[in-house]
Motif scaffolding. Structure first.
Motif, PDB file in Angstrom:
ATOM      1  N   PRO A 153      -3.496  25.793  24.560  1.00 19.88           N
ATOM      2  CA  PRO A 153      -2.504  25.394  24.236  1.00 19.88           C
ATOM      3  C   PRO A 153      -2.016  26.472  23.003  1.00 19.88           C
ATOM      4  CG  PRO A 153      -4.077  23.795  23.971  1.00 19.88           C
ATOM      5  CD  PRO A 153      -4.843  24.909  24.332  1.00 19.88           C
ATOM      6  N   GLN A 154      -2.731  27.066  22.149  1.00 18.12           N
ATOM      7  CA  GLN A 154      -2.514  28.042  21.146  1.00 18.12           C
ATOM      8  C   GLN A 154      -1.909  29.375  21.924  1.00 18.12           C
ATOM      9  OE1 GLN A 154      -4.770  28.434  17.444  1.00 18.12           O
ATOM     10  NE2 GLN A 154      -6.059  26.390  18.303  1.00 18.12           N
ATOM     11  N   ARG A 195       1.594  29.204  23.628  1.00 15.35           N
ATOM     12  CA  ARG A 195       2.606  29.489  22.646  1.00 15.35           C
ATOM     13  C   ARG A 195       2.911  30.832  22.628  1.00 15.35           C
ATOM     14  NH1 ARG A 195       1.324  24.525  19.439  1.00 15.35           N
ATOM     15  NH2 ARG A 195       2.236  23.056  21.014  1.00 15.35           N
ATOM     16  N   LEU A 217       7.011  26.324  15.883  1.00 12.55           N
ATOM     17  CA  LEU A 217       7.440  25.004  14.818  1.00 12.55           C
ATOM     18  C   LEU A 217       6.110  24.165  14.794  1.00 12.55           C
ATOM     19  CD1 LEU A 217      10.941  24.074  14.559  1.00 12.55           C
ATOM     20  CD2 LEU A 217       9.566  24.764  12.848  1.00 12.55           C
ATOM     21  N   LYS A 218       5.360  23.789  16.138  1.00 12.62           N
ATOM     22  CA  LYS A 218       4.485  22.875  15.648  1.00 12.62           C
ATOM     23  C   LYS A 218       3.158  23.342  15.222  1.00 12.62           C
ATOM     24  CE  LYS A 218       5.696  19.709  19.659  1.00 12.62           C
ATOM     25  NZ  LYS A 218       5.780  19.330  21.040  1.00 12.62           N
TER      26      LYS A 218
END
Lengths: 217, 285
Positions: A139-140, A143, A216-217
């Motif tokens: 997930p990281q 991005r 942003l998350k």
């Protein structure tokens, strides 16, 4: 001087070509992502022979011109391997393997750019390799991968024009066909360029937006 | 050189939670740990000190196999996590077992290492939900409780980047505690913090120690070690050079290198003395 009727009269052919181009773009990006995920993870493993295998794959497809790969799969594969491939399959295989090698590199770089402390923390709470990848690292990494993935995918759509060389009726093939009987290549190829612009610019903007909302998350 | 009678070094005579035997670690040709024996009993607070490069962080990371020792054995809560003799023989422990036993330790890192894509609450729930497969609601309640205990009740929905270093580190402590570990490992937990934030993290750790948690702490805060440690272990060149109660090790060191190490601390404390004395004098007036 600029004869628009060449385009309006043959809009049906161009439309068919566009559908073919879009179809190949979507399916080869999808297949390429699967290949990229697989080869990328192989390259990230700790088992040396696997890592080398992944590297060989990436360097092979990344460094041979796509046109050569396509021609080779279409013409040489049947001769050497005795397997008959249709032009659609040849195009699909060649384009997917090619873009897969780039996606694999993007994934590898993305995962390696995640702070090793994240792996430590995930490991320390008892996560397995799969859990770590799925829940924490990918997930990281994803991005950070959005911009290069979008870039490579845009290149991929443009690369589908090489399909015309193995007579798959994509947009460029239709364009050369139309210009062969209208003798107006300038108008036809300009139209092809405009069509690509109209499709790709919104996609570029979308990827920028995704990138922003992701960070942003 | 190493002392292998753990209970002799501490007055807490409980059952050992953690037992390290002959831990050796090499990075390439560099020998980092040269055969460390260390046993920690239930409820004991052990502080590892030593100059940088003495191997204290490496040793801590060996306990949960973030660093895999070259040889030695590690037993946590009566279960063997690692066992490899110098000749390569030893028990092969499957990865699944390693992950399970490893989760009996909780670790707090110098750089916090919170998961940046999750809220504080999700950070704390992640282990129980994903690793232990606890029901979400139950994990949430427990996580909220832990965060509340850490004084973070108002920050549960914030992402790490919205929190100060001290708050992040307390989330990290809650995250480690959520796995209900048998022993907590702290790797220089206050070294990356601004000086004014050190206190809040130490306070949380002191409370944890008072609640009876078994802790192994790598730190440069000797005052903190003096205050909460049951035993201070001084590492030098990958070996346990001296260990004992904090009053003994920190005030009456025997090992020459420990003398210099502690001496330097006293020197810097001396610099503070005029300031502290002035403050005391003001109080009296």
């Amino acid at each position: 001087m600029f004869d628009y009727t060449v385009i309006t009269n043959n809009i049906g052919l161009l439309w068919q070509g566009l559908l073919m181009t879009l179809y190949f773009t979507v399916i080869t990006i999808a297949a390429g992502m699967l290949i990229g995920l697989l080869v990328g993870l192989i390259q990230l493993s700790t088992f040396k022979p696997l890592v080398i295998l992944g590297q060989i794959y990436v360097e092979f497809f990344r460094n041979i011109p796509l046109l050569v790969t396509l021609l080779w799969v279409y013409y040489a594969f049947p001769i050497f391997a005795g397997i008959n491939v249709t032009k659609f399959w040849a195009g699909f295989i060649g384009l997917s393997c090619y873009v897969g090698s780039f996606y694999a590199e993007i994934l590898r770089a993305g995962v390696q750019s995640v702070d090793p402390g994240q792996t430590d923390a995930a490991t320390a709470i008892g996560m397995s390799y799969g859990q770590r990848m799925r829940r924490i690292i990918l997930p990281q990494a994803f991005r950070k991968m959005i911009p290069p993935l979008a870039g490579q995918s845009i290149i991929q759509m443009k690369n589908t024009t090489l399909l015309s060389m193995i007579t798959v009726p994509d947009l460029l093939y239709q364009a050369s066909y139309i210009s062969s009987f209208t003798y107006r290549p300038m108008e036809v190829y300009t139209a092809v360029g405009v069509i690509f612009l109209i499709i790709l610019i919104p996609l570029t903007l979308l990827s920028r937006k995704l990138e922003k909302s992701g960070s942003l998350k | 050189m190493s002392i292998s009678e753990p209970s002799a070094a501490t007055d807490k005579g409980g059952k050992p939670v953690l037992r390290l035997d002959g831990i050796c670690l090499k990075f390439g040709d560099k020998r980092v740990l040269n055969g460390i024996d260390l046993s920690v009993v239930e409820g004991e607070v052990v502080v590892l000190i030593g100059a940088s490069g003495s191997g204290k962080t490496s040793l801590l990371r060996c306990i949960n196999l973030l660093n895999v020792p070259t040889s030695g054995s590690i037993v946590i809560d009566d279960e063997t996590l690692f066992d490899r003799q110098a000749d390569g023989k030893g028990a092969q422990i499957p990865a699944q077992e390693v992950n399970r036993i490893r989760s009996k330790t909780g670790m707090v890192f110098q750089q916090f290492n919170l998961f940046p894509h999750m809220t504080a609450l999700d950070n704390v729930m992640e282990g129980p939900v994903v690793v232990k497969k606890e029901p979400k609601e139950q994990a949430r309640q427990k996580a909220l409780q832990l965060l509340d205990l850490m004084g973070l009740a108002q920050h549960v929905q914030k992402h790490p980047r919205q929190l100060s270093g001290g708050q992040q580190q307390r989330v990290a402590i809650a995250r480690a505690m959520a796995m209900q570990p048998k022993v907590m490992l702290f790797d220089e937990p206050t070294s990356a913090l601004d000086p004014e934030l050190v206190g809040e993290v130490m306070k949380a750790m002191v409370e944890l120690a008072r609640s009876g948690m078994t802790m192994v702490i790598v730190t440069h805060e000797l005052g903190f070690a003096f205050e909460v440690a049951d035993r201070v272990v001084f590492l030098d060149q990958g070996l346990v050079a001296e260990q004992g109660p904090p009053a003994k090790v920190l005030l009456h060191p025997e090992h020459p290198r420990l003398k210099t190490f502690v001496g330097r601390f006293h020197e810097s404390a001396d610099l503070l003395r005029p300031f502290l004395e002035a403050r005391e004098a003001e109080k009296v007036c």
